[in-house]
Write an enzyme that holds these catalytic residues in place. Structure first.
Site, PDB file in Angstrom:
ATOM      1  N   SER A  36       0.950  -1.199   0.223  1.00 38.52           N
ATOM      2  CA  SER A  36       0.078  -0.275   0.408  1.00 38.52           C
ATOM      3  C   SER A  36       0.861   1.350   0.275  1.00 38.52           C
ATOM      4  CB  SER A  36      -0.949   0.226   0.983  1.00 38.52           C
ATOM      5  OG  SER A  36      -1.382  -0.848   0.795  1.00 38.52           O
TER       6      SER A  36
HETATM    7  N1  SAH Z   1      -0.293  -5.190   4.396  1.00 36.54           N
HETATM    8  C1  SAH Z   1      -0.126  -5.145   3.045  1.00 36.54           C
HETATM    9  C2  SAH Z   1      -0.449  -4.882   1.836  1.00 36.54           C
HETATM   10  C3  SAH Z   1      -0.762  -5.374   0.729  1.00 36.54           C
HETATM   11  S1  SAH Z   1      -2.549  -5.450  -0.380  1.00 36.54           S
HETATM   12  C4  SAH Z   1       1.166  -4.445   2.765  1.00 36.54           C
HETATM   13  O1  SAH Z   1       1.621  -3.871   3.464  1.00 36.54           O
HETATM   14  O2  SAH Z   1       2.197  -4.218   1.711  1.00 36.54           O
HETATM   15  C5  SAH Z   1      -3.839  -6.203   0.242  1.00 36.54           C
HETATM   16  C6  SAH Z   1      -3.219  -8.339   0.825  1.00 36.54           C
HETATM   17  O3  SAH Z   1      -4.253  -8.148   1.196  1.00 36.54           O
HETATM   18  C7  SAH Z   1      -3.030  -8.852  -0.818  1.00 36.54           C
HETATM   19  O4  SAH Z   1      -1.802  -9.420  -0.504  1.00 36.54           O
HETATM   20  C8  SAH Z   1      -3.459  -9.394  -0.482  1.00 36.54           C
HETATM   21  O5  SAH Z   1      -3.382 -11.017  -0.963  1.00 36.54           O
HETATM   22  C9  SAH Z   1      -4.441 -10.186   0.797  1.00 36.54           C
HETATM   23  N2  SAH Z   1      -5.852 -10.734   1.324  1.00 36.54           N
HETATM   24  C10 SAH Z   1      -6.557 -10.151  -0.010  1.00 36.54           C
HETATM   25  N3  SAH Z   1      -7.642 -10.877   0.470  1.00 36.54           N
HETATM   26  C11 SAH Z   1      -7.592 -11.647   1.595  1.00 36.54           C
HETATM   27  C12 SAH Z   1      -8.449 -12.839   2.573  1.00 36.54           C
HETATM   28  N4  SAH Z   1      -9.956 -13.419   2.198  1.00 36.54           N
HETATM   29  N5  SAH Z   1      -7.956 -12.992   3.082  1.00 36.54           N
HETATM   30  C13 SAH Z   1      -6.454 -13.227   3.723  1.00 36.54           C
HETATM   31  N6  SAH Z   1      -6.077 -11.818   2.776  1.00 36.54           N
HETATM   32  C14 SAH Z   1      -6.209 -11.484   1.525  1.00 36.54           C
END
Ligand code: SAH
Length: 223
Positions: free
Chosen positions: A67
């Site tokens: 993000s």
């Molecule tokens: N907090 C992360 C943001 C990554 S983007 C960072 O700092 O890099 C959001 C993430 O949520 C992605 O990796 C995606 O695979 C995950 N995601 C989406 N749906 C999900 C679910 N149902 N359970 C767990 N993770 C999920």
């Protein structure tokens, strides 16, 4: 992990990013300090090293992104974290936000549905000597064996607020979750004041990758 070097150049750029976050309205000094402590470039591909301290979202594999720094800082500020609180993060992704939460002294639980991202983040976070509990699983289910959580932070865009996560929020707890099915989501801050009472505030519009159901095994990941 030989490329994990935090040079003066990185540290200098990080300071400037932290100043920029302050100018953009992030007030909580503890959140800003955490940003100074966690080297964001470690969580990105070496090819993106020069961009790590710019305010952007970048690819981390499996079609997912780390993000924007401002978004991470804003969500972190909204959950009003104090040390020792138990936090559930949905969407470990690169693990950057997870480390920011650890840096703030929280007891962190984080779930990721992509196994390859989960494995990569686990190695990096261990290398950085943070100690959250990480799970490869579907965040829609929460993590019942450790519930209730004082804070729940969802870092992917949910079509609506998952019932199971509301159940796992402690009374007095706060959940921050981006909600919306299209390109953009509304940032909601939900407070639970009793077993049955929840209040919700809307705090701006953001763009997240979608929250999807079910796990994605390493062997099913398209590269
Ligand atoms: N907090 C992360 C943001 C990554 S983007 C960072 O700092 O890099 C959001 C993430 O949520 C992605 O990796 C995606 O695979 C995950 N995601 C989406 N749906 C999900 C679910 N149902 N359970 C767990 N993770 C999920």
């Amino acid at each position: 992990m030989d490329h994990l070097k935090d040079t003066y150049r990185h540290q200098g750029k990080r300071k400037l990013l932290v100043e920029e976050l302050g100018e953009m309205g992030i007030k909580d000094q503890r959140v800003l300090n955490a940003f100074n402590a966690v080297p964001r470039h470690f969580f990105m591909d070496l090819a993106l090293d020069d961009l790590a301290y710019t305010n952007g979202a970048f690819h981390i594999g499996s079609g997912q992104t780390i993000s924007h720094p401002y978004t991470v800082a804003f969500q972190t500020e909204l959950i009003e974290l104090t040390p020792k609180l138990k936090v559930l993060e949905i969407g470990t992704g690169s693990g950057f936000q997870t480390c920011i939460l650890c840096e703030l002294g929280a007891r962190v639980y984080s779930i990721e549905r992509h196994q390859d991202l989960h494995v990569k983040a686990t190695q990096l976070i261990k290398h950085l000597k943070y100690d959250p509990r990480l799970k490869y699983g579907d965040g829609y289910q929460g993590w019942p064996s450790y519930a209730p959580f004082d804070r729940i932070l969802v870092t992917c865009g949910a079509p609506d607020v998952p019932e199971e996560l509301l159940k796992q929020l402690a009374v007095g707890g706060i959940m921050v979750i981006p909600v919306g099915e299209g390109e953009e989501q509304r940032m909601l801050r939900i407070k639970r004041s009793s077993e049955v009472d929840f209040t919700s505030e809307e705090l701006g519009t953001f763009k997240f990758v979608p929250m999807l159901e079910r796990r994605v095994d390493i062997k099913d990941t398209k590269r």
